[in-house]
Design a protein around this motif. Sequence first.
Motif, PDB file in Angstrom:
ATOM      1  N   SER A  41      -4.139 -23.950  51.946  1.00  0.00           N
ATOM      2  CA  SER A  41      -4.367 -22.646  51.332  1.00  0.00           C
ATOM      3  C   SER A  41      -3.348 -21.615  51.798  1.00  0.00           C
ATOM      4  N   SER A  42      -2.922 -21.705  53.052  1.00  0.00           N
ATOM      5  CA  SER A  42      -2.013 -20.682  53.552  1.00  0.00           C
ATOM      6  C   SER A  42      -0.697 -20.691  52.795  1.00  0.00           C
ATOM      7  N   SER A  43      -0.195 -21.886  52.487  1.00  0.00           N
ATOM      8  CA  SER A  43       1.065 -21.954  51.746  1.00  0.00           C
ATOM      9  C   SER A  43       0.872 -21.583  50.294  1.00  0.00           C
ATOM     10  N   HIS A  44      -0.279 -21.974  49.717  1.00  0.00           N
ATOM     11  CA  HIS A  44      -0.507 -21.686  48.311  1.00  0.00           C
ATOM     12  C   HIS A  44      -0.721 -20.197  48.071  1.00  0.00           C
ATOM     13  N   HIS A  45      -1.377 -19.559  48.981  1.00  0.00           N
ATOM     14  CA  HIS A  45      -1.669 -18.144  48.768  1.00  0.00           C
ATOM     15  C   HIS A  45      -0.423 -17.276  48.859  1.00  0.00           C
ATOM     16  N   PRO A  64      -4.218 -23.778  32.673  1.00  0.00           N
ATOM     17  CA  PRO A  64      -4.271 -24.821  31.643  1.00  0.00           C
ATOM     18  C   PRO A  64      -3.516 -26.086  32.031  1.00  0.00           C
ATOM     19  N   SER A  65      -2.332 -25.926  32.634  1.00  0.00           N
ATOM     20  CA  SER A  65      -1.559 -27.096  33.057  1.00  0.00           C
ATOM     21  C   SER A  65      -2.280 -27.842  34.165  1.00  0.00           C
ATOM     22  N   TRP A  66      -2.876 -27.084  35.088  1.00  0.00           N
ATOM     23  CA  TRP A  66      -3.584 -27.743  36.199  1.00  0.00           C
ATOM     24  C   TRP A  66      -4.771 -28.540  35.695  1.00  0.00           C
ATOM     25  N   ILE A  67      -5.540 -27.989  34.776  1.00  0.00           N
ATOM     26  CA  ILE A  67      -6.722 -28.695  34.264  1.00  0.00           C
ATOM     27  C   ILE A  67      -6.308 -30.011  33.606  1.00  0.00           C
ATOM     28  N   ALA A  68      -5.278 -29.948  32.759  1.00  0.00           N
ATOM     29  CA  ALA A  68      -4.813 -31.164  32.093  1.00  0.00           C
ATOM     30  C   ALA A  68      -4.281 -32.178  33.108  1.00  0.00           C
ATOM     31  N   THR A  69      -3.530 -31.693  34.089  1.00  0.00           N
ATOM     32  CA  THR A  69      -2.943 -32.591  35.088  1.00  0.00           C
ATOM     33  C   THR A  69      -4.001 -33.199  35.981  1.00  0.00           C
ATOM     34  N   GLY A 100      -4.894 -27.710  46.056  1.00  0.00           N
ATOM     35  CA  GLY A 100      -4.483 -26.405  46.552  1.00  0.00           C
ATOM     36  C   GLY A 100      -3.989 -25.490  45.445  1.00  0.00           C
ATOM     37  N   VAL A 101      -3.399 -26.052  44.397  1.00  0.00           N
ATOM     38  CA  VAL A 101      -2.970 -25.237  43.260  1.00  0.00           C
ATOM     39  C   VAL A 101      -4.183 -24.556  42.626  1.00  0.00           C
ATOM     40  N   ALA A 102      -5.276 -25.306  42.486  1.00  0.00           N
ATOM     41  CA  ALA A 102      -6.497 -24.729  41.916  1.00  0.00           C
ATOM     42  C   ALA A 102      -7.019 -23.590  42.782  1.00  0.00           C
ATOM     43  N   GLU A 103      -7.015 -23.785  44.070  1.00  0.00           N
ATOM     44  CA  GLU A 103      -7.500 -22.744  44.985  1.00  0.00           C
ATOM     45  C   GLU A 103      -6.642 -21.489  44.887  1.00  0.00           C
TER      46      GLU A 103
END
Length: 605
Positions: free
Chosen positions: A188-192, A207-212, A256-259
């Motif tokens: 999370s620290s890097s994603h945020h 949308p891309s994350w859900i499909a992926t 982590g992308v979703a978070e």
Amino acid sequence: MPRAFDSSPSRSPPRQRHAALPPPHHRRTLSSTLVEESVADAAALVQKWHPDVSCSLFLHDATGQSEEETQGFLRAAAQLHRAMLVFAADTTNANDAGLVKAQALLQTAMRRLQRELQFLLDKHDQQQQQASSISAVAEAMMAVGYGKECISTFKSHRRTALATKLQRLLGFSPPAAAASGSGNSSTSSSHHKLTWDWEQVDDKIIPSWIATATVAFNSLLTREKDLCDTVFLRDAAVREAVFAAVANDQATSLLGVAEAAVARARRAPERLFRVLDVHDALTEVLPALLSVFGDNSEVATRAAVVVTKVGEAARGTLSSFEAAIRKEPSKATVAGGAVHPLTRYVMNYLVFLADYQEGLALIYEQADNAADTSSVSVVAASGTEHYSLSSSSISSSSFLYSYNNPIHRLVSVLLGKLDAKAGCYREVALSYLFLANNTKYVANKVAGSAKLQGILGEDWAEAQSAKARAHVDVYVRAAWGKVMAAISSSMSMPQGQQGEAKGVEAVVLEAVGMQDQWVAADEEMGEALRAAATAAVVPKYRMFYRRHGAAVRLTPGDVATMIAALFGGTISVPWHQSRCTEPLQHHPEDLSIKPARRPQQRLFT
């Protein structure tokens, strides 16, 4: 004469010297001969398929060689390994040269197989049948002591291939996950720290994350696990470790992308739907994720943390939305008693929110830490966070009809706020018109949404419609009360008293003028208001006109026409053009709006 006795010691005969023994001669045995011959045979095949040869030994369609030659090369590698063992067991050191030769040939064969492994892994994504050949190569390498090289090649290649696929599906490169075994699986620290703005998150990232995520956890990672299980079939510990090395970082980075995307929502009401989209996608892929990685895996733990945080974000947004409704100033009314923008926004919002009812049930079950025997649960790293995916909770009527349901709470808070706003109008009639309009709008929205009606109850919309009708009745009595009272008073007076008659006419015009700018929620409500007013006023005015008609200009037809022109109604002949010197103003256009698919504007500024 006898020989005198010789007292001197007698000499021993001289000792005969023996020649030195020659060194023992090595005798060739049948077994050593066969070993040497097998090394020679293997040498020929290894030289033919030297690592520098660019074509593949195992991809038969491309090179044209036979399956027999492929198997012969694998047998040759095994023979070289056995020859090394035989030569190494000879304590006479007579076969050192053979040992060196066999070892050099085996190293060359292993470099060939390592290259073949790369060839096969390159083709695996296009030809799934290559898994058996990959398994054969891996087994051959590991059997002769080259397991480390085999595993290293496999992990490096598959990790790169998986990362490339995910990046291609996402359309962007996700940040690298924390290194495995570092003791911190959270990314999370890097994603945020990412610089996404909400428009990017809403239009592209989510949308891309859900499909992926759907493809990755239901297909890509499952196939990757199957490949590891096939290639390293003989050693469960190895195949689990290899799959974890290939897939764990990619999976946790994807989570982590979703978070990070959800963190950009920042509790804005119109962004909640994207948060719920992410939550729904997570719950849909969770069974596949647990099947592939296992309930106690690092990835399962990471998934539990992300699902928990997404649920917290959703609940926090709904709590903020509820608080915003409560804080909306009660004195902020609308002209003409029309449907308030707050009513429109909240009800449109709830219609969309009802589409996520199943996800909401899970989110609030998660908050309550509800235990269910049919749940699939994963425990977060802290040991305190718990997420439960339960089929029974989704259809639970106890949630649908409980105040814990956010839709119940939000509509209740809205109705309470509408009551408070109604009390801020100066005219009693306008206050009840406002309640009638807004209550009817709420009822219509619920009746028009099967899901929303299912949540609030089948009788709920009808009960609100009944309240709206009751508000209309009170409105009519308040709006036309002075007219009714004036007519009743005039009926007790003798005929011909012009003052009393003119007074009735005046209050009629006053009532019409007062309501001229008042608004109906829709045409149906307008018709109901006009019909109720006509039924209450026109018959009594007709009685009045029969008694005092000579003293007034307005006929019962005029009164009916004026009422018919209220609330967006139409009149065939404008009565005021021939019978009145003060024309009435036209009613403004209806304020109704068509809702967008998802509310995008902020509710409160």
